[in-house]
Design a protein around this motif. Sequence first.
Motif, short mmCIF file in Angstrom:
data_model
loop_
_atom_site.label_atom_id
_atom_site.label_comp_id
_atom_site.label_asym_id
_atom_site.label_seq_id
_atom_site.Cartn_x
_atom_site.Cartn_y
_atom_site.Cartn_z
N LYS A 169 0.83 -1.21 0.00
CA LYS A 169 0.00 0.00 0.00
C LYS A 169 0.86 1.25 0.00
O LYS A 169 0.60 2.20 -0.73
CB LYS A 169 -0.95 0.00 1.21
CG LYS A 169 -2.11 -0.93 1.04
CD LYS A 169 -3.08 -0.82 2.18
CE LYS A 169 -4.23 -1.78 1.92
NZ LYS A 169 -5.30 -1.66 2.86
N ARG A 170 1.89 1.25 0.83
CA ARG A 170 2.80 2.42 0.86
C ARG A 170 3.45 2.62 -0.50
O ARG A 170 3.59 3.74 -0.96
CB ARG A 170 3.86 2.23 1.94
CG ARG A 170 3.40 2.59 3.32
CD ARG A 170 4.55 2.62 4.31
NE ARG A 170 5.31 1.37 4.36
CZ ARG A 170 4.94 0.29 5.06
NH1 ARG A 170 3.84 0.30 5.74
NH2 ARG A 170 5.70 -0.79 5.06
N ASN A 171 3.85 1.52 -1.14
CA ASN A 171 4.51 1.62 -2.44
C ASN A 171 3.56 2.09 -3.54
O ASN A 171 3.99 2.71 -4.50
CB ASN A 171 5.11 0.27 -2.84
CG ASN A 171 6.29 -0.11 -1.97
OD1 ASN A 171 7.00 0.75 -1.47
ND2 ASN A 171 6.47 -1.39 -1.76
N PHE A 172 2.29 1.80 -3.40
CA PHE A 172 1.29 2.11 -4.42
C PHE A 172 0.71 3.52 -4.28
O PHE A 172 0.15 4.06 -5.22
CB PHE A 172 0.16 1.07 -4.33
CG PHE A 172 -0.80 1.07 -5.48
CD1 PHE A 172 -0.42 0.59 -6.72
CD2 PHE A 172 -2.09 1.53 -5.31
CE1 PHE A 172 -1.31 0.57 -7.78
CE2 PHE A 172 -2.99 1.51 -6.37
CZ PHE A 172 -2.60 1.03 -7.60
N GLN A 173 0.85 4.13 -3.10
CA GLN A 173 0.18 5.41 -2.81
C GLN A 173 0.50 6.53 -3.77
O GLN A 173 -0.41 7.22 -4.23
CB GLN A 173 0.48 5.86 -1.38
CG GLN A 173 -0.45 5.27 -0.39
CD GLN A 173 -0.24 5.82 1.01
OE1 GLN A 173 0.81 6.40 1.30
NE2 GLN A 173 -1.21 5.65 1.85
N GLU A 174 1.76 6.74 -4.09
CA GLU A 174 2.10 7.87 -4.97
C GLU A 174 1.48 7.68 -6.35
O GLU A 174 0.93 8.62 -6.94
CB GLU A 174 3.60 8.04 -5.09
CG GLU A 174 3.99 9.23 -5.95
CD GLU A 174 5.48 9.44 -6.07
OE1 GLU A 174 5.87 10.32 -6.87
OE2 GLU A 174 6.26 8.75 -5.40
N TYR A 175 1.54 6.46 -6.87
CA TYR A 175 0.93 6.17 -8.17
C TYR A 175 -0.58 6.39 -8.10
O TYR A 175 -1.17 7.02 -8.99
CB TYR A 175 1.26 4.73 -8.57
CG TYR A 175 0.73 4.32 -9.92
CD1 TYR A 175 1.05 5.04 -11.07
CD2 TYR A 175 -0.07 3.20 -10.06
CE1 TYR A 175 0.58 4.65 -12.32
CE2 TYR A 175 -0.54 2.80 -11.30
CZ TYR A 175 -0.21 3.53 -12.42
OH TYR A 175 -0.68 3.15 -13.65
N MET A 176 -1.20 5.91 -7.04
CA MET A 176 -2.64 6.08 -6.88
C MET A 176 -3.02 7.56 -6.82
O MET A 176 -3.95 8.00 -7.49
CB MET A 176 -3.10 5.37 -5.60
CG MET A 176 -4.59 5.49 -5.34
SD MET A 176 -5.09 4.61 -3.85
CE MET A 176 -4.34 5.62 -2.59
N GLU A 177 -2.28 8.33 -6.06
CA GLU A 177 -2.57 9.76 -5.95
C GLU A 177 -2.34 10.47 -7.28
O GLU A 177 -3.09 11.38 -7.63
CB GLU A 177 -1.73 10.40 -4.84
CG GLU A 177 -2.12 9.96 -3.45
CD GLU A 177 -3.57 10.24 -3.12
OE1 GLU A 177 -4.08 11.32 -3.46
OE2 GLU A 177 -4.20 9.36 -2.50
N THR A 178 -1.33 10.06 -8.02
CA THR A 178 -1.07 10.64 -9.34
C THR A 178 -2.24 10.36 -10.28
O THR A 178 -2.72 11.26 -10.98
CB THR A 178 0.25 10.10 -9.91
OG1 THR A 178 1.32 10.53 -9.07
CG2 THR A 178 0.49 10.58 -11.33
N LEU A 179 -2.70 9.11 -10.29
CA LEU A 179 -3.84 8.77 -11.15
C LEU A 179 -5.10 9.49 -10.72
O LEU A 179 -5.86 10.00 -11.56
CB LEU A 179 -4.06 7.26 -11.18
CG LEU A 179 -3.02 6.45 -11.94
CD1 LEU A 179 -3.38 4.97 -11.91
CD2 LEU A 179 -2.86 6.93 -13.36
#
Length: 153
Positions: free
Chosen positions: A98-108
């Motif tokens: 989840k921590r690793n995915f957060q920046e990508y998720m926020e960017t999308l």
Amino acid sequence: MGVGFKSHSPPRQGGGTALRGVAVLELDYPELGEYAEKLVERSLRRISMSKMRRLHQEIVRIRDIVVRGEGLEECRKLLPRLRYLLAYIYGRLGGGEKRNFQEYMETLKRTIDALLHSQDPEKLREGVEKLYMFSEAIVAYHKYYEEGGRRGE
């Protein structure tokens, strides 16, 4: 630790600023590729390729609709679905993922919001194309790093 889909700033423990994601629509094409590579190298290489491809497939579907000229309304129907898919994938991830995915998720999420607010069909088409190019770069670099690729090789 939960992440709300209403705001752009997920809560973080330990202080510091929350991840806000990058404004993909404001980047030029070389910057999109550079940001995608850094994001994969730093965080996303630990996320399964099937999850990354699933997101990419939905983005391809949105792009195909825009390319066929089906317009704003059909695109506006599918962009929220991409947000739902993000929420689903995030919910299926483990703690470190989840921590690793957060920046990508926020960017999308930031990109989706900007596209939903676009009233100009030409800007919408350009924005969807940038989103597609970014997603394509993410999948390509994910495969590269999955195969053991390193910078400078």
